[in-house]
Motif scaffolding. Structure first.
Motif, PDB file in Angstrom:
ATOM      1  N   PHE A  64      -3.073 -12.398   0.552  1.00 30.93           N
ATOM      2  CA  PHE A  64      -2.957 -11.005   0.150  1.00 30.93           C
ATOM      3  C   PHE A  64      -1.500 -10.571   0.183  1.00 30.93           C
ATOM      4  CE2 PHE A  64      -7.263 -11.282   1.982  1.00 30.93           C
ATOM      5  CZ  PHE A  64      -7.995 -10.883   0.869  1.00 30.93           C
ATOM      6  N   VAL A  65      -1.083  -9.891  -0.874  1.00 32.62           N
ATOM      7  CA  VAL A  65       0.295  -9.413  -0.979  1.00 32.62           C
ATOM      8  C   VAL A  65       0.253  -7.918  -1.253  1.00 32.62           C
ATOM      9  CG1 VAL A  65       2.500  -9.645  -2.175  1.00 32.62           C
ATOM     10  CG2 VAL A  65       0.989 -11.631  -1.958  1.00 32.62           C
ATOM     11  N   ARG A  66       0.916  -7.157  -0.404  1.00 33.65           N
ATOM     12  CA  ARG A  66       0.965  -5.698  -0.568  1.00 33.65           C
ATOM     13  C   ARG A  66       2.216  -5.303  -1.334  1.00 33.65           C
ATOM     14  NH1 ARG A  66      -1.171  -1.207   1.058  1.00 33.65           N
ATOM     15  NH2 ARG A  66       0.151   0.621   1.131  1.00 33.65           N
ATOM     16  N   TYR A  67       2.033  -4.432  -2.310  1.00 31.75           N
ATOM     17  CA  TYR A  67       3.134  -3.852  -3.067  1.00 31.75           C
ATOM     18  C   TYR A  67       3.197  -2.376  -2.684  1.00 31.75           C
ATOM     19  CZ  TYR A  67       3.139  -8.182  -5.656  1.00 31.75           C
ATOM     20  OH  TYR A  67       3.210  -9.515  -5.985  1.00 31.75           O
ATOM     21  N   ASN A  68       4.053  -2.058  -1.729  1.00 29.17           N
ATOM     22  CA  ASN A  68       4.133  -0.699  -1.200  1.00 29.17           C
ATOM     23  C   ASN A  68       4.461   0.323  -2.276  1.00 29.17           C
ATOM     24  OD1 ASN A  68       3.514  -1.196   1.528  1.00 29.17           O
ATOM     25  ND2 ASN A  68       5.581  -1.950   1.871  1.00 29.17           N
ATOM     26  N   SER A  69       5.364  -0.015  -3.196  1.00 29.02           N
ATOM     27  CA  SER A  69       5.780   0.948  -4.216  1.00 29.02           C
ATOM     28  C   SER A  69       4.643   1.304  -5.164  1.00 29.02           C
ATOM     29  CB  SER A  69       6.977   0.422  -5.001  1.00 29.02           C
ATOM     30  OG  SER A  69       6.624  -0.767  -5.692  1.00 29.02           O
ATOM     31  N   LYS A  70       3.709   0.381  -5.369  1.00 30.70           N
ATOM     32  CA  LYS A  70       2.568   0.635  -6.259  1.00 30.70           C
ATOM     33  C   LYS A  70       1.309   1.016  -5.499  1.00 30.70           C
ATOM     34  CE  LYS A  70       4.119  -2.177 -10.095  1.00 30.70           C
ATOM     35  NZ  LYS A  70       3.656  -2.976 -11.211  1.00 30.70           N
ATOM     36  N   GLN A  71       1.323   0.851  -4.175  1.00 30.34           N
ATOM     37  CA  GLN A  71       0.183   1.149  -3.320  1.00 30.34           C
ATOM     38  C   GLN A  71      -1.043   0.319  -3.688  1.00 30.34           C
ATOM     39  OE1 GLN A  71      -0.159   5.427  -2.201  1.00 30.34           O
ATOM     40  NE2 GLN A  71       1.402   5.679  -3.791  1.00 30.34           N
ATOM     41  N   VAL A  72      -0.797  -0.970  -3.912  1.00 33.63           N
ATOM     42  CA  VAL A  72      -1.857  -1.914  -4.262  1.00 33.63           C
ATOM     43  C   VAL A  72      -1.696  -3.185  -3.440  1.00 33.63           C
ATOM     44  CG1 VAL A  72      -2.062  -1.033  -6.630  1.00 33.63           C
ATOM     45  CG2 VAL A  72      -0.572  -3.005  -6.161  1.00 33.63           C
ATOM     46  N   VAL A  73      -2.778  -3.965  -3.376  1.00 34.56           N
ATOM     47  CA  VAL A  73      -2.770  -5.279  -2.741  1.00 34.56           C
ATOM     48  C   VAL A  73      -3.310  -6.276  -3.757  1.00 34.56           C
ATOM     49  CG1 VAL A  73      -3.783  -6.707  -0.908  1.00 34.56           C
ATOM     50  CG2 VAL A  73      -3.072  -4.355  -0.413  1.00 34.56           C
ATOM     51  N   LYS A  74      -2.556  -7.361  -3.962  1.00 30.42           N
ATOM     52  CA  LYS A  74      -3.003  -8.440  -4.846  1.00 30.42           C
ATOM     53  C   LYS A  74      -3.636  -9.546  -4.016  1.00 30.42           C
ATOM     54  CE  LYS A  74      -0.010  -8.289  -8.887  1.00 30.42           C
ATOM     55  NZ  LYS A  74       0.985  -9.068  -9.669  1.00 30.42           N
ATOM     56  N   ASP A  75      -4.733 -10.072  -4.507  1.00 27.70           N
ATOM     57  CA  ASP A  75      -5.394 -11.221  -3.908  1.00 27.70           C
ATOM     58  C   ASP A  75      -5.037 -12.427  -4.774  1.00 27.70           C
ATOM     59  OD1 ASP A  75      -7.149 -13.258  -3.129  1.00 27.70           O
ATOM     60  OD2 ASP A  75      -8.802 -11.877  -2.769  1.00 27.70           O
ATOM     61  N   THR A  76      -4.208 -13.328  -4.240  1.00 23.90           N
ATOM     62  CA  THR A  76      -3.734 -14.463  -5.027  1.00 23.90           C
ATOM     63  C   THR A  76      -4.815 -15.517  -5.246  1.00 23.90           C
ATOM     64  OG1 THR A  76      -2.887 -15.616  -3.071  1.00 23.90           O
ATOM     65  CG2 THR A  76      -1.361 -14.121  -4.220  1.00 23.90           C
ATOM     66  N   LYS A  77      -5.914 -15.438  -4.500  1.00 28.88           N
ATOM     67  CA  LYS A  77      -7.016 -16.393  -4.670  1.00 28.88           C
ATOM     68  C   LYS A  77      -7.972 -15.956  -5.785  1.00 28.88           C
ATOM     69  CE  LYS A  77     -10.715 -18.726  -2.170  1.00 28.88           C
ATOM     70  NZ  LYS A  77     -11.408 -18.866  -0.882  1.00 28.88           N
ATOM     71  N   THR A  78      -8.345 -14.692  -5.789  1.00 26.56           N
ATOM     72  CA  THR A  78      -9.325 -14.201  -6.772  1.00 26.56           C
ATOM     73  C   THR A  78      -8.669 -13.571  -7.998  1.00 26.56           C
ATOM     74  OG1 THR A  78      -9.453 -12.018  -5.748  1.00 26.56           O
ATOM     75  CG2 THR A  78     -11.010 -13.716  -4.945  1.00 26.56           C
ATOM     76  N   HIS A  79      -7.369 -13.340  -7.940  1.00 28.49           N
ATOM     77  CA  HIS A  79      -6.622 -12.654  -9.006  1.00 28.49           C
ATOM     78  C   HIS A  79      -7.163 -11.247  -9.255  1.00 28.49           C
ATOM     79  CE1 HIS A  79      -4.196 -16.150  -9.824  1.00 28.49           C
ATOM     80  NE2 HIS A  79      -5.301 -16.866  -9.698  1.00 28.49           N
ATOM     81  N   LEU A  80      -7.489 -10.575  -8.146  1.00 29.56           N
ATOM     82  CA  LEU A  80      -7.884  -9.179  -8.201  1.00 29.56           C
ATOM     83  C   LEU A  80      -6.787  -8.342  -7.556  1.00 29.56           C
ATOM     84  CD1 LEU A  80     -11.629  -9.457  -7.131  1.00 29.56           C
ATOM     85  CD2 LEU A  80     -10.749  -9.031  -9.441  1.00 29.56           C
ATOM     86  N   MET A  81      -6.606  -7.142  -8.065  1.00 30.20           N
ATOM     87  CA  MET A  81      -5.674  -6.180  -7.485  1.00 30.20           C
ATOM     88  C   MET A  81      -6.503  -5.031  -6.940  1.00 30.20           C
ATOM     89  SD  MET A  81      -2.618  -4.006  -9.317  1.00 30.20           S
ATOM     90  CE  MET A  81      -1.632  -5.455  -9.644  1.00 30.20           C
ATOM     91  N   TRP A  82      -6.224  -4.649  -5.696  1.00 31.31           N
ATOM     92  CA  TRP A  82      -6.998  -3.638  -4.990  1.00 31.31           C
ATOM     93  C   TRP A  82      -6.202  -2.367  -4.791  1.00 31.31           C
ATOM     94  CZ3 TRP A  82     -12.059  -4.347  -4.080  1.00 31.31           C
ATOM     95  CH2 TRP A  82     -12.542  -5.652  -4.190  1.00 31.31           C
TER      96      TRP A  82
END
Length: 144
Positions: A20-38
């Motif tokens: 899981f990678v958090r992008y603070n500026s966009k307020q989202v979390v990417k899941d590199t396994k499922t290729h979903l953005m939360w």
């Protein structure tokens, strides 16, 4: 001697093998396994809707420069549960989590009552179950 390798991406730190990678500026979390953005803004721990309201909320969400958000399926929600965590049972990368039920887009085909039931995931402990329509929390997802 082990080396710690990290890459800095748009205000985020990605450690080798990190899921899981958090992008603070966009307020989202990417899941590199499922290729979903939360979605992971303050709304993810404060917005409650009935089931149809949750679907509409996600359809209308504009977050991180994206407009193609949707309500996740129960199986998608379960991919972000972390059973090694408790209160909340989710990766610590997620900053905005209510200790309660989150709607999924999955209906309960086995529901026997007259009220339609839908699957939810509770992030207090990571359990899943179906509930009659009523106010629950909303966390939207998109494919990337």
């Amino acid at each position: 001697m082990k080396k710690l390798v990290f890459i800095v991406l748009a205000g985020s730190m990605l450690f080798a093998g990190q899921r899981f990678v958090r992008y603070n500026s966009k307020q989202v979390v990417k899941d590199t396994k499922t290729h979903l953005m939360w979605q992971d803004n303050k709304d993810a721990k404060t917005v409650e809707r009935d089931w149809q309201g949750a679907i509409n909320y996600c359809r209308n969400l504009k977050l991180g420069g994206y407009r193609d958000w949707r309500l996740p399926s129960v199986s998608e929600l379960l991919t972000i549960v972390d059973y090694s965590e408790y209160k909340p049972a989710i990766s610590p990368v997620f900053k905005n989590v209510a200790l309660s039920d989150y709607w999924s887009s999955t209906s309960d085909a086995g529901a026997t009552s007259n009220s339609f039931q839908f699957w939810c995931v509770e992030f207090k402990n990571g359990s899943a179950g179906s509930w009659p329509d009523g106010p629950n929390y909303v966390r939207c997802v998109r494919d990337y």
